[in-house]
Design a protein around this motif. Structure first.
Motif, short mmCIF file in Angstrom:
data_model
loop_
_atom_site.label_atom_id
_atom_site.label_comp_id
_atom_site.label_asym_id
_atom_site.label_seq_id
_atom_site.Cartn_x
_atom_site.Cartn_y
_atom_site.Cartn_z
N SER A 17 0.96 -1.48 0.13
CA SER A 17 0.16 0.06 0.01
C SER A 17 0.85 1.30 0.11
O SER A 17 0.42 2.17 -0.55
CB SER A 17 -1.09 0.00 1.23
N LEU A 83 -6.13 -1.20 1.89
CA LEU A 83 -6.86 -1.65 0.66
C LEU A 83 -7.22 -0.16 -0.26
O LEU A 83 -7.08 0.10 -1.39
CB LEU A 83 -8.07 -2.13 0.87
N LEU A 86 -4.13 1.21 -1.81
CA LEU A 86 -3.82 0.32 -2.99
C LEU A 86 -4.89 0.90 -4.18
O LEU A 86 -4.24 0.74 -5.47
CB LEU A 86 -3.88 -0.96 -2.60
N LEU A 87 -5.92 1.06 -3.67
CA LEU A 87 -6.77 1.47 -4.85
C LEU A 87 -6.69 2.69 -5.47
O LEU A 87 -7.16 3.14 -6.47
CB LEU A 87 -8.27 1.19 -4.51
N THR A 160 5.77 -5.94 -7.59
CA THR A 160 5.05 -4.61 -8.11
C THR A 160 5.24 -4.56 -9.67
O THR A 160 4.68 -3.54 -10.21
CB THR A 160 5.72 -3.30 -7.40
N LEU A 163 0.81 -6.25 -11.80
CA LEU A 163 -0.63 -5.81 -11.21
C LEU A 163 -1.31 -6.97 -10.68
O LEU A 163 -1.68 -7.06 -9.60
CB LEU A 163 -1.48 -4.99 -12.03
N LEU A 164 -1.47 -8.18 -11.31
CA LEU A 164 -2.05 -9.18 -10.71
C LEU A 164 -1.34 -9.86 -9.94
O LEU A 164 -2.04 -10.12 -8.86
CB LEU A 164 -2.19 -10.15 -12.17
N THR A 166 0.81 -8.43 -7.72
CA THR A 166 0.57 -7.48 -6.64
C THR A 166 -0.80 -7.76 -6.05
O THR A 166 -0.90 -7.75 -4.57
CB THR A 166 0.46 -5.92 -7.05
N TRP A 167 -1.81 -7.85 -6.57
CA TRP A 167 -3.09 -8.13 -5.86
C TRP A 167 -3.27 -9.37 -5.34
O TRP A 167 -3.91 -9.55 -4.29
CB TRP A 167 -4.28 -7.64 -6.88
N THR A 169 -0.81 -11.24 -4.02
CA THR A 169 -0.18 -11.19 -2.76
C THR A 169 -0.67 -10.33 -1.81
O THR A 169 -0.88 -10.82 -0.56
CB THR A 169 1.22 -10.34 -3.07
N PHE A 170 -1.36 -9.31 -2.06
CA PHE A 170 -1.84 -8.44 -1.00
C PHE A 170 -3.28 -9.18 -0.34
O PHE A 170 -3.50 -9.19 0.83
CB PHE A 170 -2.50 -6.99 -1.75
N LEU A 171 -3.92 -9.61 -1.20
CA LEU A 171 -5.16 -10.29 -0.73
C LEU A 171 -4.91 -11.42 0.02
O LEU A 171 -5.44 -11.75 1.18
CB LEU A 171 -5.98 -10.64 -2.06
#
Length: 378
Positions: A17, A83, A86-87, A160, A163-164, A166-167, A169-171
């Motif tokens: 983030s 979140l 990040l968005l 990073t 994008l896929l 990144t998301w 890993t974050f989720l």
């Protein structure tokens, strides 16, 4: 172990983030200026400060009473803030707005997380060594963050770039973070009595005539919904206010003769350090404290209120209740003051057995966390 896992996942999610935050501030873009980024950061900090003050005023008294629930709330708010950041760069709103909302979420984390950390540290200081436990807890968190730092330095350049990835890993970190937090909070077994734990104990006592143990009661406590997040919660649809103003309590009994309610209540509890009154048809009960009230008398007051509720349900709705807990001479047609008086007299006869059972099971009867208000009847 669960606390270590959640801190590790939170650090990785926070790093992702942070990268999105720097992107939103324009790092790497020629049109971005240091002044614009500084102003956004200052406005974000100011919003967080205001939110911290407001939240502490609004819910400060609840943080001690329901520390496990608010600890979990702080972690949900923490992930929500990450979140949003990040968005932020892709949302169709000014990035300043995103940063301010995120700052509000992080302010809630700071107040709720910091306060409940102190409460849980006090619980864990079994030898009255709160400073020692607090210092070692801080060292543990620093060590975990250091391990997460090395992980971030290793994987962030690769994550990073996609994008896929990144998301994903974050989720994954958020899910693991929330799961570990839930398990960590669930593992805490507190011996103090807050409203959810006390109500569960009372329910078991009047059902089985036994006081449940510390582990069973803590496992029964809802961490997401239930009494902890419902003001003045009491069973069977009732609401019970503790430590309220006598004037306000009498006003809520407006369907009855106020003078009669006052006289009957004072006469019934003349020798007690609390008063109990209410409007049973509206399912409202009020407990008024005197300045000299002790924790055991607070416990007796809640015990009497609970006994009043189950007797009223038994008489008016046919609820099942063991004969030894039914007060003599009750009728659904009698005035509320007379009903409460009869139940209070019966409560005084059986409360000592309940208190002895509580102490025998290891519950701390000299430490109540019931979120009572500060009014006292002089």
């Amino acid at each position: 172990m669960w606390d270590t896992a959640q801190a590790y996942c939170s650090s990785i999610a926070g790093a992702l983030s942070l990268q999105a935050t720097l992107t939103g501030l324009g790092v790497g873009e020629g049109a971005a200026t240091p002044l614009a980024a500084t102003l956004i950061w200052l406005l974000k900090d100011g919003t967080g400060m205001v939110a911290s003050i407001a939240f502490a005023y609004w819910k400060g008294s609840q943080l001690d009473c329901n520390s496990k629930q608010w600890r979990l709330f702080a972690d949900v708010a923490n992930d929500s803030g990450h979140l949003l950041r990040l968005l932020g760069p892709v949302l169709p709103v000014p990035f300043l707005f995103v940063m301010c909302i995120s700052a509000v979420m992080m302010a809630l984390v700071g107040v709720a997380g910091g306060a409940t950390r102190a409460s849980l540290t006090l619980h864990q200081a079994r030898r009255d060594n709160m400073a020692d436990v607090s210092a070692k807890d801080g060292s543990q968190e620093t060590l975990v963050n250091l391990a997460a730092l090395f992980t971030n330095l290793t994987i962030l350049p690769f994550i990073t770039s996609s994008l896929l990835l990144t998301w994903i890993t974050f989720l994954m970190c958020v899910v693991l973070h929330l799961l570990a937090n839930y398990q960590a909070v669930r593992a805490v077994k507190m011996e103090s009595l807050n409203r959810p734990r006390l109500l569960y104990i009372l329910d078991q006592w009047f059902t089985t005539a036994n006081v449940p143990g510390i582990e069973e009661t803590n496992l029964s406590e809802s961490l997401i919904f239930g009494a902890a997040f419902m003001p003045n919660y009491f069973p069977c649809g009732f609401r019970a206010t503790l430590g309220c103003s006598l004037n306000w309590a009498l006003d809520t009994c407006k369907k009855n003769d106020v003078k009669a309610v006052y006289s009957a209540t004072v006469d019934t509890f003349a020798r007690a350090n609390y008063l109990l009154c209410g409007n049973l048809k509206d399912k409202r009960l009020h407990i008024i404290y005197r300045p000299e009230i002790t924790t055991q008398e607070e416990l007796e007051a809640v015990f009497s209120a609970y006994l009043c509720v189950i007797n009223y349900i038994h008489v008016s709705e046919g609820g099942i209740l063991s004969a030894e807990y039914v007060a003599d001479g009750l009728s659904s047609k009698m005035p509320d003051t007379e009903f409460i008086t009869k139940v209070a007299h019966h409560s005084q006869k059986i409360f000592s057995a309940f208190l002895n059972s509580l102490q025998a099971k290891g519950w701390l009867v000299n430490k109540l966390l019931l979120a009572a208000d500060e009014w006292r009847l002089l």
